[in-house]
Motif scaffolding. Sequence first.
Motif, PDB file in Angstrom:
ATOM      1  N   PHE A  86      83.492  16.779  -5.023  1.00 15.23           N
ATOM      2  CA  PHE A  86      82.298  17.387  -5.584  1.00 15.23           C
ATOM      3  C   PHE A  86      81.146  17.236  -4.586  1.00 15.23           C
ATOM      4  CE2 PHE A  86      84.953  15.844  -9.070  1.00 15.23           C
ATOM      5  CZ  PHE A  86      85.189  17.044  -9.745  1.00 15.23           C
ATOM      6  N   TYR A  87      80.646  18.350  -4.088  1.00 11.65           N
ATOM      7  CA  TYR A  87      79.684  18.345  -2.990  1.00 11.65           C
ATOM      8  C   TYR A  87      78.336  17.763  -3.384  1.00 11.65           C
ATOM      9  CZ  TYR A  87      82.996  21.000  -0.224  1.00 11.65           C
ATOM     10  OH  TYR A  87      84.124  21.370   0.481  1.00 11.65           O
ATOM     11  N   GLU A  88      77.863  18.043  -4.586  1.00 17.43           N
ATOM     12  CA  GLU A  88      76.539  17.563  -4.983  1.00 17.43           C
ATOM     13  C   GLU A  88      76.456  16.040  -5.004  1.00 17.43           C
ATOM     14  OE1 GLU A  88      74.530  20.911  -7.831  1.00 17.43           O
ATOM     15  OE2 GLU A  88      75.943  19.540  -8.774  1.00 17.43           O
ATOM     16  N   THR A  89      77.548  15.394  -5.411  1.00 16.56           N
ATOM     17  CA  THR A  89      77.522  13.930  -5.584  1.00 16.56           C
ATOM     18  C   THR A  89      78.293  13.176  -4.513  1.00 16.56           C
ATOM     19  OG1 THR A  89      79.453  14.081  -7.045  1.00 16.56           O
ATOM     20  CG2 THR A  89      77.268  14.137  -8.085  1.00 16.56           C
ATOM     21  N   ASP A  90      79.011  13.920  -3.620  1.00 15.87           N
ATOM     22  CA  ASP A  90      79.841  13.277  -2.600  1.00 15.87           C
ATOM     23  C   ASP A  90      80.852  12.330  -3.256  1.00 15.87           C
ATOM     24  OD1 ASP A  90      80.807  12.573  -0.062  1.00 15.87           O
ATOM     25  OD2 ASP A  90      79.370  10.936   0.159  1.00 15.87           O
ATOM     26  N   GLU A  91      81.491  12.819  -4.314  1.00 18.11           N
ATOM     27  CA  GLU A  91      82.457  12.011  -5.065  1.00 18.11           C
ATOM     28  C   GLU A  91      83.819  12.684  -5.085  1.00 18.11           C
ATOM     29  OE1 GLU A  91      82.047   9.043  -6.569  1.00 18.11           O
ATOM     30  OE2 GLU A  91      79.971   8.864  -5.896  1.00 18.11           O
ATOM     31  N   THR A 128      80.104  26.391   2.507  1.00 23.60           N
ATOM     32  CA  THR A 128      79.721  25.352   1.541  1.00 23.60           C
ATOM     33  C   THR A 128      78.334  25.565   0.953  1.00 23.60           C
ATOM     34  OG1 THR A 128      78.906  24.010   3.382  1.00 23.60           O
ATOM     35  CG2 THR A 128      81.155  23.554   2.594  1.00 23.60           C
ATOM     36  N   GLY A 129      77.586  26.555   1.401  1.00 19.04           N
ATOM     37  CA  GLY A 129      76.220  26.733   0.940  1.00 19.04           C
ATOM     38  C   GLY A 129      75.258  25.826   1.697  1.00 19.04           C
ATOM     39  N   THR A 130      74.010  25.828   1.260  1.00 24.54           N
ATOM     40  CA  THR A 130      72.979  25.014   1.927  1.00 24.54           C
ATOM     41  C   THR A 130      72.226  24.169   0.904  1.00 24.54           C
ATOM     42  OG1 THR A 130      71.395  26.846   1.734  1.00 24.54           O
ATOM     43  CG2 THR A 130      72.638  26.676   3.787  1.00 24.54           C
ATOM     44  N   TRP A 131      71.731  23.016   1.369  1.00 20.32           N
ATOM     45  CA  TRP A 131      70.921  22.164   0.494  1.00 20.32           C
ATOM     46  C   TRP A 131      69.569  22.836   0.242  1.00 20.32           C
ATOM     47  CZ3 TRP A 131      73.493  18.629  -1.884  1.00 20.32           C
ATOM     48  CH2 TRP A 131      74.515  17.905  -1.256  1.00 20.32           C
ATOM     49  N   LEU A 132      69.190  22.922  -1.016  1.00 27.02           N
ATOM     50  CA  LEU A 132      67.906  23.524  -1.348  1.00 27.02           C
ATOM     51  C   LEU A 132      66.728  22.693  -0.826  1.00 27.02           C
ATOM     52  CD1 LEU A 132      68.509  24.861  -4.971  1.00 27.02           C
ATOM     53  CD2 LEU A 132      67.889  26.208  -2.967  1.00 27.02           C
ATOM     54  N   LYS A 133      66.918  21.389  -0.730  1.00 22.73           N
ATOM     55  CA  LYS A 133      65.811  20.513  -0.321  1.00 22.73           C
ATOM     56  C   LYS A 133      65.380  20.722   1.120  1.00 22.73           C
ATOM     57  CE  LYS A 133      68.995  16.722   0.781  1.00 22.73           C
ATOM     58  NZ  LYS A 133      69.411  15.333   0.451  1.00 22.73           N
ATOM     59  N   ASN A 134      66.334  21.132   1.989  1.00 21.42           N
ATOM     60  CA  ASN A 134      65.965  21.264   3.407  1.00 21.42           C
ATOM     61  C   ASN A 134      66.593  22.473   4.105  1.00 21.42           C
ATOM     62  OD1 ASN A 134      68.636  20.457   3.694  1.00 21.42           O
ATOM     63  ND2 ASN A 134      68.100  18.353   4.281  1.00 21.42           N
ATOM     64  N   GLY A 135      67.417  23.244   3.394  1.00 18.79           N
ATOM     65  CA  GLY A 135      68.026  24.431   3.979  1.00 18.79           C
ATOM     66  C   GLY A 135      69.174  24.156   4.922  1.00 18.79           C
ATOM     67  N   GLU A 136      69.579  22.890   5.036  1.00 19.20           N
ATOM     68  CA  GLU A 136      70.691  22.551   5.939  1.00 19.20           C
ATOM     69  C   GLU A 136      72.036  22.848   5.281  1.00 19.20           C
ATOM     70  OE1 GLU A 136      70.275  18.506   7.125  1.00 19.20           O
ATOM     71  OE2 GLU A 136      68.395  18.838   8.209  1.00 19.20           O
ATOM     72  N   LYS A 137      73.029  23.101   6.134  1.00 21.25           N
ATOM     73  CA  LYS A 137      74.372  23.371   5.641  1.00 21.25           C
ATOM     74  C   LYS A 137      74.940  22.135   4.944  1.00 21.25           C
ATOM     75  CE  LYS A 137      79.055  24.603   7.090  1.00 21.25           C
ATOM     76  NZ  LYS A 137      79.956  24.889   8.227  1.00 21.25           N
ATOM     77  N   VAL A 138      75.562  22.363   3.804  1.00 14.29           N
ATOM     78  CA  VAL A 138      76.214  21.266   3.081  1.00 14.29           C
ATOM     79  C   VAL A 138      77.449  20.846   3.869  1.00 14.29           C
ATOM     80  CG1 VAL A 138      77.370  20.597   0.950  1.00 14.29           C
ATOM     81  CG2 VAL A 138      75.384  22.117   0.864  1.00 14.29           C
ATOM     82  N   PRO A 139      77.600  19.565   4.194  1.00 14.47           N
ATOM     83  CA  PRO A 139      78.728  19.136   5.032  1.00 14.47           C
ATOM     84  C   PRO A 139      80.039  19.082   4.265  1.00 14.47           C
ATOM     85  CG  PRO A 139      77.435  17.235   4.393  1.00 14.47           C
ATOM     86  CD  PRO A 139      76.690  18.430   3.881  1.00 14.47           C
TER      87      PRO A 139
END
Length: 545
Positions: free
Chosen positions: A472-477, A523-534
Amino acid sequence: MNPFLKITTVVFIIVPLFTYAQKNKEKIPKPNIVLVFADDLGWTDISTGNTNKNNGSKIYKTPVIDKLASQGMSFTNAYANQNCAPSRAALISGQYATGIENQVYNVGSLKRQDKRTKGFPNVLIEPFKQKKVIAEDGINIFDVLKTKGYRTALVGKSHGTPHPLKGDFGIDLPADIHHIIAAPINGKRTKSFYLALNSDKKGWTFNSEFVDKYANPYDEEYINTILKPYKSQGNLTLLKGTPKHLTDAIGDFSVDYIKKNANAENPFFLYVPFHAVHSDVTGRKDLTQKYLKRGLKPRIAEYASMIELLDQNVGKINNALKDPNGDGKDDDDITNNTIFIFYSDNGGLFNNSPLKGKKGNLTEGGLRVPLIFRYPNVIPENTVTNQAVHCIDFLPTLAALTDVDVTSLKKKDGSKPKYDGASFAKILTGKEKRISRENLFWHLPGYMDERFSPSTLMQKRIENEYYKLFYFYETDEFEMYNITKDISEKRNILENPTSIEIEIALQMNADMLAWLKTNKAPTGTWLKNGEKVPYPKLNGVEKYK
């Protein structure tokens, strides 16, 4: 006899025999193919136990499908994607959603709003912008079969391909119908999900130029000749004069297609993606009343009605194969030279117990579906396999069964197509127990209301057991389950893993990462900083030791 004459005689005998054998091989007819693709039919929604490890429904009745299971091979570990369009896109393209000609991850978009809050709150990731339909320039399942002269037809739901279905998709007869039927009646736009509408201009219609001829209301002749033989114990008199159900119309179209093409020189591929038993469930009146009288709640009675109606139309199609000219004799039976497939596009809408979850989830209840293959004298009767198979596997499997060398195919630009699936043809014929592939993948770089968030899932076969690893990408779990021993996904192994289970998790973690990188999965991008989700970290499950 002179030794030379002996040799000469043998040569003259062998050469004609060899030539005769080669000619006969060329004349061996390719099998017709009928692929019935149900919509939202769950793993436990049919009454046979062959496809679901004896978890067949005690409520819904599917005698035709049950008999089909006894005549062919059933798969207890057949999988699709979590909802309609991505399953159809994967089946037709032979690719995961990460494939260059696919890119269909979800119905509509990967930014499906949460029904619980009537909005899209608290999301952390800006989703990947997917495509809605597969690309025209790939070589899809229709194109593959056309290389062997197949005539191709689609009647039903065209999700994953454009609607109306136009363009170079290899489909000779694209009789696609949108799930929502709309027509102007008395100057007003009216909608229906399953029943024909009486339009001011078109008369009775499903908004399909090919299927509208089957849209007229039920009459006595149709009731007595088409419906009565099924002895469904429903009151058929209730139907007289009522609007035709879309499921019956699709079945009727399929029957006529078989009648017209049964004796043609080239074989046919008839793809029948029914809309039944999709939500906004509307059963056929006689069957709904039957289940209401049995004490079922209205919504479940409608669902039971839809399932039995689907079963009856599988019966219509099957009977057309047995007697294409409809004279009551079987001298024109083409059953033995027809591959008949029954499959579903995702998990069920309601109770899928013992499986966890439903349509839209990545748990077993959302992904595991019924699958049956029948091909008389080729596929052994009444057999069951637990080999895991997926939508992406149908293209290479049908290619193998029809002698198409997919490695020799080329796209218009001269490049070779890339397919993600593996052929399970040798499983069907009993030559092998397993395909060599061990891993299956699902990747969803976005949201589907409350049912999934950005995640990757992989399944791995280790000897005879299947494991699932979620990330799960949002929680890194991570979560992990042994679905052979824990079909209901109750025990997250990573909460208290053994040393062996950690080793398995580490290997799955590595396989997942390698697959994501190889396929350049978005993977999309983080809304907080626009960086690619790893991607998941290599050995990211070590923290669970």
